[in-house]
Motif scaffolding. Structure first.
Motif, mmCIF file in Angstrom:
data_model
loop_
_atom_site.group_PDB
_atom_site.id
_atom_site.type_symbol
_atom_site.label_atom_id
_atom_site.label_comp_id
_atom_site.label_asym_id
_atom_site.label_seq_id
_atom_site.Cartn_x
_atom_site.Cartn_y
_atom_site.Cartn_z
ATOM 1 N N LEU A 1 -6.116 -1.004 -2.050
ATOM 2 C CA LEU A 1 -4.672 -0.960 -1.807
ATOM 3 C C LEU A 1 -4.331 -1.948 -0.690
ATOM 4 N N PRO A 2 -4.240 -3.243 -1.008
ATOM 5 C CA PRO A 2 -3.864 -4.235 0.000
ATOM 6 C C PRO A 2 -2.347 -4.455 0.050
ATOM 7 N N ALA A 3 -1.882 -4.912 1.192
ATOM 8 C CA ALA A 3 -0.472 -5.267 1.370
ATOM 9 C C ALA A 3 -0.399 -6.433 2.346
ATOM 10 N N TYR A 4 0.584 -7.310 2.143
ATOM 11 C CA TYR A 4 0.760 -8.416 3.080
ATOM 12 C C TYR A 4 2.241 -8.720 3.254
ATOM 13 N N THR B 1 -28.879 2.080 -1.099
ATOM 14 C CA THR B 1 -28.001 2.628 -0.068
ATOM 15 C C THR B 1 -26.631 2.927 -0.662
ATOM 16 N N SER B 2 -26.144 4.134 -0.462
ATOM 17 C CA SER B 2 -24.818 4.499 -0.950
ATOM 18 C C SER B 2 -23.805 4.367 0.184
ATOM 19 N N VAL B 3 -22.621 3.904 -0.145
ATOM 20 C CA VAL B 3 -21.547 3.715 0.832
ATOM 21 C C VAL B 3 -20.403 4.638 0.471
ATOM 22 N N ALA B 4 -20.024 5.506 1.382
ATOM 23 C CA ALA B 4 -18.945 6.459 1.128
ATOM 24 C C ALA B 4 -17.578 5.824 1.372
ATOM 25 N N GLY B 5 -16.563 6.384 0.768
ATOM 26 C CA GLY B 5 -15.194 5.961 1.035
ATOM 27 C C GLY B 5 -14.741 4.725 0.303
ATOM 28 N N LEU B 6 -15.430 4.343 -0.780
ATOM 29 C CA LEU B 6 -15.042 3.137 -1.518
ATOM 30 C C LEU B 6 -13.973 3.411 -2.565
ATOM 31 N N ASP B 7 -13.753 4.691 -2.888
ATOM 32 C CA ASP B 7 -12.746 4.989 -3.895
ATOM 33 C C ASP B 7 -11.933 6.222 -3.507
ATOM 34 N N PHE C 1 -0.195 -4.106 -3.487
ATOM 35 C CA PHE C 1 -1.011 -4.135 -4.693
ATOM 36 C C PHE C 1 -1.944 -2.929 -4.696
ATOM 37 N N PHE C 2 -2.193 -2.383 -5.865
ATOM 38 C CA PHE C 2 -3.133 -1.275 -5.949
ATOM 39 C C PHE C 2 -3.864 -1.309 -7.295
ATOM 40 N N GLY C 3 -5.109 -0.865 -7.263
ATOM 41 C CA GLY C 3 -5.886 -0.883 -8.492
ATOM 42 C C GLY C 3 -7.257 -0.281 -8.278
ATOM 43 N N HIS C 4 -8.021 -0.257 -9.351
ATOM 44 C CA HIS C 4 -9.376 0.267 -9.278
ATOM 45 C C HIS C 4 -10.249 -0.442 -10.310
ATOM 46 N N ARG D 1 -7.046 -1.520 2.319
ATOM 47 C CA ARG D 1 -7.832 -0.311 2.471
ATOM 48 C C ARG D 1 -8.281 0.200 1.107
ATOM 49 N N ARG D 2 -9.270 1.070 1.140
ATOM 50 C CA ARG D 2 -9.779 1.689 -0.077
ATOM 51 C C ARG D 2 -9.108 3.023 -0.359
ATOM 52 N N SER D 3 -8.317 3.533 0.568
ATOM 53 C CA SER D 3 -7.713 4.850 0.434
ATOM 54 C C SER D 3 -6.188 4.748 0.359
ATOM 55 N N ARG D 4 -5.572 5.828 -0.095
ATOM 56 C CA ARG D 4 -4.124 5.861 -0.329
ATOM 57 C C ARG D 4 -3.321 5.801 0.974
ATOM 58 N N ASP D 5 -3.958 6.005 2.118
ATOM 59 C CA ASP D 5 -3.222 6.039 3.383
ATOM 60 C C ASP D 5 -2.927 4.653 3.943
ATOM 61 N N SER D 6 -3.021 3.619 3.117
ATOM 62 C CA SER D 6 -2.684 2.271 3.567
ATOM 63 C C SER D 6 -1.260 2.252 4.119
ATOM 64 N N ASP D 7 -1.059 1.616 5.246
ATOM 65 C CA ASP D 7 0.204 1.690 5.976
ATOM 66 C C ASP D 7 1.031 0.415 5.784
ATOM 67 N N ALA D 8 1.940 0.436 4.820
ATOM 68 C CA ALA D 8 2.812 -0.712 4.592
ATOM 69 C C ALA D 8 3.753 -0.927 5.765
#
Length: 227
Positions: free
Chosen positions: A176-179, A109-115, A153-156, A198-205
Motif C-alpha cells: 500500500l504505497p502513496a506519494y 528464513t520466514s519474514v512476518a508482516g509481509l501481507d 496504490f494497493f495490491g497483492h 507499507r505492507r499493512s492497511r495502516d498506511s498513513d496517507a
C-alpha cells in the motif's frame, strides 16, 4: 494465470515447470512464477483524475545444459513447452561458464508482516478516500499548497521459485504505497515530495500529504549555499 493470493498453487506450477524442463533435456532447471493485481488512484492538481487496475502473471525459466545458461519468459502457461525449448536453444549461444544453480533442501528464513488481508479486501472507493485525505492534509499545512501529482496504490501478489537442486519456496505479500508531489501556489521555489509504502492497511496517507506540503513550505526559506 491464478489467484494472486494462492502462492501454493504457484509453487505447484513452478515445480511442474522444472520437471518439464528436465524432460526436454536440461541438465538443471529453475522456474520463477509470479502473479499479482493492483489498483491505483491518481491525483492531479488536488483532484482524483483517474484510477487504474492491473493484473499480471508470468513465468521465468532458467536452464543449464553442458555448462551453458539459457533463459526464457512466458506469460502464457500453455506455452511452457515452447518457452522451455527456446531457453534450451538460447543456451547453445551462451558462453561456457560452468554455471550452477543454488541448492535447496534446508530451512528458509520466514519474514512476518509481509501481507495484510485488509489490503486484499480494499475497494477502489477506499483508495479514493485516502487520496482525498492526502490532499486535505497538504492543505492543512498551508492553504496555498497544491498536490500537483500524487496517488494511492494497493495490491497483492505471490511469488514461487523451484529448481532441480531442491529449492522449493513461495510467499504472498501485500503493498500500500502513496506519494505526493506538492507545490506552493505562485512560487518559483522547490516543491516537496514524500513517498510512503507499507505492507499493512495502516498506511498513513495523511502523513504523505502533510510531509510533502511541509517540504514545499520549507523550500520557500531556502538560501544559497556558501561557496
Amino acid at each position: 494465470m491464478t489467484d494472486p493470493s494462492d502462492h501454493q498453487h504457484l509453487l505447484g506450477l513452478a515445480e511442474d515447470a522444472v520437471r518439464q524442463l528436465m524432460s526436454l533435456g536440461a541438465g538443471a532447471a529453475e522456474a520463477y512464477v509470479t502473479a499479482g493485481t493492483s489498483v491505483g488512484v491518481h491525483v492531479e492538481k488536488d483532484v482524483v483524475s483517474y484510477t487504474t487496475s492491473n493484473s499480471e502473471s508470468g513465468m521465468g525459466l532458467r536452464v543449464i545444459r553442458d555448462g551453458r545458461l539459457g533463459f526464457a519468459y512466458t506469460s502464457d502457461p500453455s506455452r511452457l513447452t515452447e518457452a522451455g525449448r527456446r531457453a534450451l536453444e538460447l543456451s547453445r549461444l551462451a558462453p561456457l561458464t560452468g554455471y550452477t544453480l543454488p541448492s535447496g533442501g534446508g530451512t528458509y528464513t520466514s519474514v512476518a508482516g509481509l501481507d495484510d488481508p485488509a489490503i486484499e479486501d480494499m475497494e477502489p472507493g477506499e483508495g479514493v478516500e485516502m487520496a482525498g485525505q492526502m490532499v486535505g492534509a497538504a492543505k492543512d499545512v498551508h492553504s496555498g499548497v497544491t498536490v500537483g501529482s500524487g496517488g494511492v496504490f494497493f495490491g497483492h501478489g505471490s511469488v514461487a521459485i523451484a529448481n532441480s537442486e531442491g529449492v522449493s519456496i513461495s510467499s504472498h505479500r501485500t503493498a500500500l504505497p502513496a506519494y505526493a508531489y506538492d507545490v506552493l501556489r505562485d512560487s518559483s521555489r522547490s516543491p516537496g515530495f514524500e513517498f510512503l509504502a507499507r505492507r499493512s492497511r495502516d498506511s498513513d496517507a495523511l502523513h504523505t500529504g502533510a510531509e510533502a506540503g511541509k517540504m514545499a513550505l520549507d523550500a520557500q526559506r531556502a538560501e544559497p549555499m556558501e561557496k
